[in-house]
Design a protein around this motif. Structure first.
Motif, PDB file in Angstrom:
ATOM      1  N   LEU A   1       0.748  -1.323  -0.021  1.00 16.19           N
ATOM      2  CA  LEU A   1      -0.131  -0.081   0.004  1.00 16.19           C
ATOM      3  C   LEU A   1       0.927   1.314   0.238  1.00 16.19           C
ATOM      4  O   LEU A   1       0.382   2.260  -0.639  1.00 16.19           O
ATOM      5  CB  LEU A   1      -0.878   0.114   1.218  1.00 16.19           C
ATOM      6  N   GLU A   2       2.099   1.269   0.463  1.00 17.10           N
ATOM      7  CA  GLU A   2       2.901   2.524   0.575  1.00 17.10           C
ATOM      8  C   GLU A   2       3.159   2.693  -0.866  1.00 17.10           C
ATOM      9  O   GLU A   2       3.524   3.991  -1.278  1.00 17.10           O
ATOM     10  CB  GLU A   2       4.109   2.119   1.475  1.00 17.10           C
ATOM     11  N   ARG A   3       3.287   2.135  -1.797  1.00 15.76           N
ATOM     12  CA  ARG A   3       3.335   2.233  -3.174  1.00 15.76           C
ATOM     13  C   ARG A   3       2.394   3.339  -3.586  1.00 15.76           C
ATOM     14  O   ARG A   3       2.734   3.850  -4.593  1.00 15.76           O
ATOM     15  CB  ARG A   3       3.544   1.207  -4.040  1.00 15.76           C
ATOM     16  N   ARG A   4       1.363   3.399  -3.196  1.00 11.67           N
ATOM     17  CA  ARG A   4       0.175   4.060  -3.484  1.00 11.67           C
ATOM     18  C   ARG A   4       0.082   5.219  -2.145  1.00 11.67           C
ATOM     19  O   ARG A   4      -1.002   5.909  -2.249  1.00 11.67           O
ATOM     20  CB  ARG A   4      -1.199   3.488  -3.476  1.00 11.67           C
ATOM     21  N   ASN A   5       1.235   5.403  -1.559  1.00 12.14           N
ATOM     22  CA  ASN A   5       1.157   6.513  -0.671  1.00 12.14           C
ATOM     23  C   ASN A   5       0.062   6.301   0.536  1.00 12.14           C
ATOM     24  O   ASN A   5      -0.394   7.109   1.145  1.00 12.14           O
ATOM     25  CB  ASN A   5       0.890   7.939  -1.318  1.00 12.14           C
ATOM     26  N   VAL A   6       0.030   5.177   0.811  1.00  9.28           N
ATOM     27  CA  VAL A   6      -0.827   4.842   2.054  1.00  9.28           C
ATOM     28  C   VAL A   6       0.037   4.053   2.973  1.00  9.28           C
ATOM     29  O   VAL A   6       0.601   2.792   2.903  1.00  9.28           O
ATOM     30  CB  VAL A   6      -2.108   3.795   1.822  1.00  9.28           C
ATOM     31  N   PRO A   7       0.596   4.667   3.908  1.00  7.94           N
ATOM     32  CA  PRO A   7       1.705   3.959   4.790  1.00  7.94           C
ATOM     33  C   PRO A   7       0.950   3.041   5.864  1.00  7.94           C
ATOM     34  O   PRO A   7       1.250   3.356   6.832  1.00  7.94           O
ATOM     35  CB  PRO A   7       2.409   5.258   5.608  1.00  7.94           C
ATOM     36  N   PHE A   8       0.871   2.049   5.419  1.00  5.12           N
ATOM     37  CA  PHE A   8       0.131   1.145   6.398  1.00  5.12           C
ATOM     38  C   PHE A   8       0.377  -0.368   6.011  1.00  5.12           C
ATOM     39  O   PHE A   8       0.102  -0.795   4.813  1.00  5.12           O
ATOM     40  CB  PHE A   8      -1.468   1.322   6.401  1.00  5.12           C
ATOM     41  N   PRO A   9       1.256  -1.168   6.704  1.00  9.67           N
ATOM     42  CA  PRO A   9       1.596  -2.400   6.186  1.00  9.67           C
ATOM     43  C   PRO A   9       0.609  -3.271   6.226  1.00  9.67           C
ATOM     44  O   PRO A   9      -0.426  -3.316   7.185  1.00  9.67           O
ATOM     45  CB  PRO A   9       2.759  -2.790   7.157  1.00  9.67           C
ATOM     46  N   LEU A  10       0.524  -4.487   5.495  1.00 12.33           N
ATOM     47  CA  LEU A  10      -0.548  -5.447   5.246  1.00 12.33           C
ATOM     48  C   LEU A  10       0.253  -6.624   6.375  1.00 12.33           C
ATOM     49  O   LEU A  10       1.027  -7.392   5.651  1.00 12.33           O
ATOM     50  CB  LEU A  10      -0.845  -5.921   4.113  1.00 12.33           C
ATOM     51  N   PHE A  11      -0.315  -6.991   7.299  1.00 16.72           N
ATOM     52  CA  PHE A  11       0.372  -8.044   8.007  1.00 16.72           C
ATOM     53  C   PHE A  11      -0.102  -9.302   7.760  1.00 16.72           C
ATOM     54  O   PHE A  11      -1.224  -9.429   7.160  1.00 16.72           O
ATOM     55  CB  PHE A  11      -0.178  -7.695   9.836  1.00 16.72           C
ATOM     56  N   ASP A  12       0.931 -10.049   7.791  1.00 17.12           N
ATOM     57  CA  ASP A  12       0.639 -11.559   7.481  1.00 17.12           C
ATOM     58  C   ASP A  12      -0.507 -12.122   8.572  1.00 17.12           C
ATOM     59  O   ASP A  12      -0.214 -12.339   9.484  1.00 17.12           O
ATOM     60  CB  ASP A  12       1.886 -12.552   7.382  1.00 17.12           C
ATOM     61  N   PRO A  13      -1.485 -12.786   7.823  1.00 20.04           N
ATOM     62  CA  PRO A  13      -2.546 -13.072   8.875  1.00 20.04           C
ATOM     63  C   PRO A  13      -2.045 -14.417   9.514  1.00 20.04           C
ATOM     64  O   PRO A  13      -2.739 -14.463  10.801  1.00 20.04           O
ATOM     65  CB  PRO A  13      -3.653 -13.517   7.981  1.00 20.04           C
ATOM     66  N   VAL A  14      -1.187 -15.258   9.024  1.00 14.70           N
ATOM     67  CA  VAL A  14      -0.614 -16.560   9.642  1.00 14.70           C
ATOM     68  C   VAL A  14       0.129 -16.077  10.749  1.00 14.70           C
ATOM     69  O   VAL A  14       0.264 -16.865  11.614  1.00 14.70           O
ATOM     70  CB  VAL A  14      -0.072 -17.430   8.607  1.00 14.70           C
ATOM     71  N   ALA A  15       0.883 -15.053  10.536  1.00 13.45           N
ATOM     72  CA  ALA A  15       2.063 -14.782  11.585  1.00 13.45           C
ATOM     73  C   ALA A  15       1.163 -14.201  12.805  1.00 13.45           C
ATOM     74  O   ALA A  15       1.716 -14.338  13.965  1.00 13.45           O
ATOM     75  CB  ALA A  15       2.871 -13.517  11.013  1.00 13.45           C
TER      76      ALA A  15
END
Length: 79
Positions: free
Chosen positions: A65-79
């Motif tokens: 998402l940061e590539r689209r100027n949204v500084p929010f990581p997408l956490f791995d749901p399994v982690a």
């Protein structure tokens, strides 16, 4: 005392919340406390689990998402 800070990203990854987190963590370490930062591993360079005496723990995440100027990581749901 052991203090845990949790955020999307951890210092030295740039950003306002990371600046505040770093300031709080460094002051706590200077006061003799143990500090751990828990954040997306996208903000923690590989092989750098300790930063200025502060332990950093990374959770697997994608930074798409940061590539689209949204500084929010997408956490791995399994982690």
């Amino acid at each position: 005392m052991h203090i845990l800070h949790i955020s999307n990203y951890a210092p030295p990854y740039g950003g306002g919340i990371q600046f505040v987190m770093a300031s709080l963590a460094l002051r706590a370490v200077a006061a003799g406390h143990r500090v751990t930062l828990l954040a997306a591993d996208t903000g923690i360079p590989r092989g750098e689990s300790v930063w200025q005496g502060i332990e950093r723990v990374g959770i697997p995440a994608s930074n798409l998402l940061e590539r689209r100027n949204v500084p929010f990581p997408l956490f791995d749901p399994v982690a």
